[in-house]
Design a protein around this motif. Structure first.
Motif, PDB file in Angstrom:
ATOM      1  N   MET A   1       0.821  -1.198   0.000  1.00 16.14           N
ATOM      2  CA  MET A   1       0.000   0.000   0.000  1.00 16.14           C
ATOM      3  C   MET A   1       0.861   1.256   0.000  1.00 16.14           C
ATOM      4  SD  MET A   1      -3.122   1.121  -0.068  1.00 16.14           S
ATOM      5  CE  MET A   1      -4.166  -0.200   0.534  1.00 16.14           C
ATOM      6  N   GLY A   2       1.941   1.215   0.780  1.00 16.74           N
ATOM      7  CA  GLY A   2       2.840   2.361   0.820  1.00 16.74           C
ATOM      8  C   GLY A   2       3.493   2.630  -0.520  1.00 16.74           C
ATOM      9  N   LEU A   3       3.955   1.550  -1.163  1.00 15.34           N
ATOM     10  CA  LEU A   3       4.564   1.730  -2.489  1.00 15.34           C
ATOM     11  C   LEU A   3       3.543   2.228  -3.502  1.00 15.34           C
ATOM     12  CD1 LEU A   3       6.820  -1.462  -2.687  1.00 15.34           C
ATOM     13  CD2 LEU A   3       7.530   0.898  -2.255  1.00 15.34           C
ATOM     14  N   GLY A   4       2.281   1.856  -3.310  1.00 13.74           N
ATOM     15  CA  GLY A   4       1.244   2.347  -4.202  1.00 13.74           C
ATOM     16  C   GLY A   4       0.975   3.827  -4.024  1.00 13.74           C
ATOM     17  N   MET A   5       1.303   4.370  -2.833  1.00 16.33           N
ATOM     18  CA  MET A   5       1.095   5.794  -2.597  1.00 16.33           C
ATOM     19  C   MET A   5       2.185   6.665  -3.207  1.00 16.33           C
ATOM     20  SD  MET A   5      -0.293   5.816   1.345  1.00 16.33           S
ATOM     21  CE  MET A   5      -0.606   7.583   1.308  1.00 16.33           C
ATOM     22  N   ILE A  33      -1.578  18.801   6.347  1.00 19.46           N
ATOM     23  CA  ILE A  33      -2.992  18.542   6.050  1.00 19.46           C
ATOM     24  C   ILE A  33      -3.246  17.045   5.969  1.00 19.46           C
ATOM     25  CG2 ILE A  33      -4.854  18.930   4.416  1.00 19.46           C
ATOM     26  CD1 ILE A  33      -3.422  21.513   3.608  1.00 19.46           C
ATOM     27  N   TYR A  34      -2.489  16.359   5.144  1.00 21.71           N
ATOM     28  CA  TYR A  34      -2.526  14.903   5.018  1.00 21.71           C
ATOM     29  C   TYR A  34      -3.954  14.383   4.821  1.00 21.71           C
ATOM     30  CZ  TYR A  34      -1.125  10.028   5.746  1.00 21.71           C
ATOM     31  OH  TYR A  34      -0.887   8.691   5.576  1.00 21.71           O
ATOM     32  N   ALA A  35      -4.572  14.819   3.748  1.00 16.91           N
ATOM     33  CA  ALA A  35      -5.921  14.362   3.381  1.00 16.91           C
ATOM     34  C   ALA A  35      -5.952  14.295   1.866  1.00 16.91           C
ATOM     35  CB  ALA A  35      -6.988  15.298   3.922  1.00 16.91           C
ATOM     36  N   GLY A  36      -5.463  13.179   1.328  1.00 14.01           N
ATOM     37  CA  GLY A  36      -5.178  13.032  -0.092  1.00 14.01           C
ATOM     38  C   GLY A  36      -6.151  13.661  -1.058  1.00 14.01           C
ATOM     39  N   SER A  37      -7.420  13.231  -1.053  1.00 15.86           N
ATOM     40  CA  SER A  37      -8.370  13.746  -2.029  1.00 15.86           C
ATOM     41  C   SER A  37      -8.593  15.244  -1.844  1.00 15.86           C
ATOM     42  CB  SER A  37      -9.696  12.988  -1.919  1.00 15.86           C
ATOM     43  OG  SER A  37     -10.174  13.012  -0.587  1.00 15.86           O
ATOM     44  N   PHE A  38      -8.669  15.703  -0.601  1.00 14.34           N
ATOM     45  CA  PHE A  38      -8.846  17.131  -0.360  1.00 14.34           C
ATOM     46  C   PHE A  38      -7.621  17.924  -0.783  1.00 14.34           C
ATOM     47  CE2 PHE A  38      -8.343  20.715   2.698  1.00 14.34           C
ATOM     48  CZ  PHE A  38      -9.305  21.539   2.136  1.00 14.34           C
ATOM     49  N   PHE A  89      -5.223  11.937  13.592  1.00 13.38           N
ATOM     50  CA  PHE A  89      -4.796  12.797  12.491  1.00 13.38           C
ATOM     51  C   PHE A  89      -4.465  11.986  11.241  1.00 13.38           C
ATOM     52  CE2 PHE A  89      -0.910  14.294  10.334  1.00 13.38           C
ATOM     53  CZ  PHE A  89      -1.427  15.415   9.696  1.00 13.38           C
ATOM     54  N   ALA A  90      -3.826  10.844  11.419  1.00 14.63           N
ATOM     55  CA  ALA A  90      -3.352  10.041  10.287  1.00 14.63           C
ATOM     56  C   ALA A  90      -4.356   8.978   9.859  1.00 14.63           C
ATOM     57  CB  ALA A  90      -2.017   9.382  10.640  1.00 14.63           C
ATOM     58  N   LEU A  91      -5.621   9.141  10.218  1.00 10.38           N
ATOM     59  CA  LEU A  91      -6.650   8.190   9.809  1.00 10.38           C
ATOM     60  C   LEU A  91      -7.053   8.487   8.368  1.00 10.38           C
ATOM     61  CD1 LEU A  91      -8.639   5.947  10.251  1.00 10.38           C
ATOM     62  CD2 LEU A  91     -10.144   7.536  11.456  1.00 10.38           C
ATOM     63  N   THR A  92      -6.395   7.851   7.438  1.00  8.64           N
ATOM     64  CA  THR A  92      -6.673   8.031   6.019  1.00  8.64           C
ATOM     65  C   THR A  92      -7.448   6.832   5.480  1.00  8.64           C
ATOM     66  OG1 THR A  92      -4.565   6.984   5.437  1.00  8.64           O
ATOM     67  CG2 THR A  92      -4.573   9.383   5.718  1.00  8.64           C
ATOM     68  N   ASP A  93      -7.860   6.932   4.230  1.00  8.91           N
ATOM     69  CA  ASP A  93      -8.573   5.823   3.598  1.00  8.91           C
ATOM     70  C   ASP A  93      -7.722   4.561   3.593  1.00  8.91           C
ATOM     71  OD1 ASP A  93     -10.965   7.364   2.585  1.00  8.91           O
ATOM     72  OD2 ASP A  93      -9.372   8.466   1.582  1.00  8.91           O
ATOM     73  N   GLU A  94      -6.429   4.731   3.297  1.00 14.16           N
ATOM     74  CA  GLU A  94      -5.539   3.583   3.215  1.00 14.16           C
ATOM     75  C   GLU A  94      -5.353   2.925   4.576  1.00 14.16           C
ATOM     76  OE1 GLU A  94      -5.040   6.436   0.043  1.00 14.16           O
ATOM     77  OE2 GLU A  94      -4.759   6.648   2.208  1.00 14.16           O
ATOM     78  N   ALA A  95      -5.139   3.761   5.617  1.00 14.19           N
ATOM     79  CA  ALA A  95      -4.959   3.221   6.966  1.00 14.19           C
ATOM     80  C   ALA A  95      -6.223   2.515   7.437  1.00 14.19           C
ATOM     81  CB  ALA A  95      -4.593   4.345   7.937  1.00 14.19           C
ATOM     82  N   PHE A 146      -6.028  10.829 -13.003  1.00 18.23           N
ATOM     83  CA  PHE A 146      -6.791   9.623 -12.685  1.00 18.23           C
ATOM     84  C   PHE A 146      -6.147   8.828 -11.556  1.00 18.23           C
ATOM     85  CE2 PHE A 146      -8.250   5.217 -13.493  1.00 18.23           C
ATOM     86  CZ  PHE A 146      -9.628   5.446 -13.465  1.00 18.23           C
ATOM     87  N   ALA A 147      -5.002   9.276 -11.067  1.00 15.61           N
ATOM     88  CA  ALA A 147      -4.270   8.507 -10.056  1.00 15.61           C
ATOM     89  C   ALA A 147      -5.095   8.319  -8.791  1.00 15.61           C
ATOM     90  CB  ALA A 147      -2.949   9.210  -9.728  1.00 15.61           C
ATOM     91  N   LEU A 148      -5.755   9.381  -8.316  1.00 13.90           N
ATOM     92  CA  LEU A 148      -6.536   9.273  -7.084  1.00 13.90           C
ATOM     93  C   LEU A 148      -7.741   8.372  -7.286  1.00 13.90           C
ATOM     94  CD1 LEU A 148      -6.655  10.341  -4.176  1.00 13.90           C
ATOM     95  CD2 LEU A 148      -8.167  12.143  -4.991  1.00 13.90           C
ATOM     96  N   THR A 149      -8.408   8.496  -8.427  1.00 19.08           N
ATOM     97  CA  THR A 149      -9.554   7.634  -8.715  1.00 19.08           C
ATOM     98  C   THR A 149      -9.131   6.171  -8.762  1.00 19.08           C
ATOM     99  OG1 THR A 149     -10.534   9.413 -10.027  1.00 19.08           O
ATOM    100  CG2 THR A 149     -11.437   7.217 -10.339  1.00 19.08           C
ATOM    101  N   ALA A 150      -7.975   5.902  -9.348  1.00 18.43           N
ATOM    102  CA  ALA A 150      -7.482   4.523  -9.432  1.00 18.43           C
ATOM    103  C   ALA A 150      -7.215   3.951  -8.046  1.00 18.43           C
ATOM    104  CB  ALA A 150      -6.209   4.483 -10.276  1.00 18.43           C
ATOM    105  N   LEU A 151      -6.665   4.775  -7.141  1.00 22.63           N
ATOM    106  CA  LEU A 151      -6.393   4.292  -5.784  1.00 22.63           C
ATOM    107  C   LEU A 151      -7.689   3.914  -5.069  1.00 22.63           C
ATOM    108  CD1 LEU A 151      -4.518   3.789  -3.383  1.00 22.63           C
ATOM    109  CD2 LEU A 151      -4.743   6.200  -2.799  1.00 22.63           C
ATOM    110  N   PHE A 152      -8.709   4.754  -5.172  1.00 23.80           N
ATOM    111  CA  PHE A 152      -9.980   4.457  -4.520  1.00 23.80           C
ATOM    112  C   PHE A 152     -10.634   3.230  -5.139  1.00 23.80           C
ATOM    113  CE2 PHE A 152      -9.665   8.716  -2.746  1.00 23.80           C
ATOM    114  CZ  PHE A 152     -10.247   8.541  -1.503  1.00 23.80           C
ATOM    115  N   ALA A 153     -10.454   3.034  -6.436  1.00 31.65           N
ATOM    116  CA  ALA A 153     -11.011   1.841  -7.085  1.00 31.65           C
ATOM    117  C   ALA A 153     -10.362   0.574  -6.526  1.00 31.65           C
ATOM    118  CB  ALA A 153     -10.803   1.925  -8.596  1.00 31.65           C
ATOM    119  N   VAL A 154      -9.043   0.616  -6.329  1.00 31.46           N
ATOM    120  CA  VAL A 154      -8.334  -0.542  -5.766  1.00 31.46           C
ATOM    121  C   VAL A 154      -8.792  -0.814  -4.331  1.00 31.46           C
ATOM    122  CG1 VAL A 154      -6.080  -1.403  -5.051  1.00 31.46           C
ATOM    123  CG2 VAL A 154      -6.339  -0.288  -7.262  1.00 31.46           C
ATOM    124  N   LEU A 155      -8.951   0.262  -3.532  1.00 33.07           N
ATOM    125  CA  LEU A 155      -9.425   0.086  -2.155  1.00 33.07           C
ATOM    126  C   LEU A 155     -10.828  -0.510  -2.134  1.00 33.07           C
ATOM    127  CD1 LEU A 155      -8.223   3.417  -0.481  1.00 33.07           C
ATOM    128  CD2 LEU A 155      -7.217   1.148  -0.250  1.00 33.07           C
TER     129      LEU A 155
END
Length: 214
Positions: A1-5, A33-38, A89-95, A146-155
């Protein structure tokens, strides 16, 4: 997941420099900020000098999903106020995706915190590298948006595989998104969230009624 980020962070860093901002803004956004989509949306808002009220409303609409994440995120395993503050603070979609599965039920609070810390390091490092190399990337490159959309699709795919017996939930989410897109395309995100929440509540009530009758 980290390498995917990392490639996602590179895309964000390139976006920062192409928007006319200094490279170090990529490091500031990802570290503070650490809120990828935002963050992707914030670049455009900052470049357009949007009012602070607009920025705050956008942040609320985009990140309101984290309220639901907190209901099942295993923060109770994390000890110490400082550690819990960073875990929140670090509660992200990936985590959340990594810690909500069955395999993470035995993870300690220390492991959860290290997981979140490494995810942020990947994100900050990738974004900083992308910003420093942003001037070398041509403006016409396709696919970065499309990178962010692709990540959410994988999740989403991983979540469906983790809960194979709960297919109606992703189906309900898809129908909510499609209905919001057709009904109110200009306000798709809040409308989709409202429809999805209403659908979950209706399903919950129906399930309880069937259980009472049984």
């Amino acid at each position: 997941m980290g390498l995917g980020m990392v490639p996602l962070g590179l895309a964000f860093g390139v976006l920062v420099t192409h928007a006319g901002l200094s490279w170090w803004w990529a490091s500031v956004f990802t570290a503070v900020i650490y809120a990828g989509s935002f963050e992707f949306l914030l670049v455009g808002l900052v470049a357009a000098a949007a009012p602070i009220a607009t920025v705050a409303l956008t942040a609320l609409l985009v990140n309101v999903r984290h309220v639901f994440y907190a209901l099942s995120f295993p923060l109770h395993r994390v000890k110490g106020r400082g550690a819990r503050a960073y875990g929140t603070f670090a509660l992200t979609d990936e985590a959340y995706a990594l810690t909500s599965g069955d395999r993470a039920r035995t993870w300690s609070g220390r492991r959860i915190l290290w997981l979140q810390a490494f995810l942020q390091l990947y994100w900050v490092g990738g974004a900083t590298a992308g910003a420093l190399l942003g001037t070398l990337v041509p403006d016409g490159i396709t696919g970065l948006d499309f990178a962010l959309t692709a990540l959410f699709a994988v999740l989403a795919i991983d979540a469906v595989r983790e809960r194979r017996g709960d297919l109606p939930t992703p189906l309900l989410a898809l129908l909510s998104a499609l209905a919001a897109r057709l009904a109110v395309p200009g306000q798709m995100l809040p409308a989709a969230f409202a429809l999805f929440t209403a659908g979950l509540l209706a399903r919950r009530l129906a399930t309880r009624r069937r259980a009472i009758r049984a």
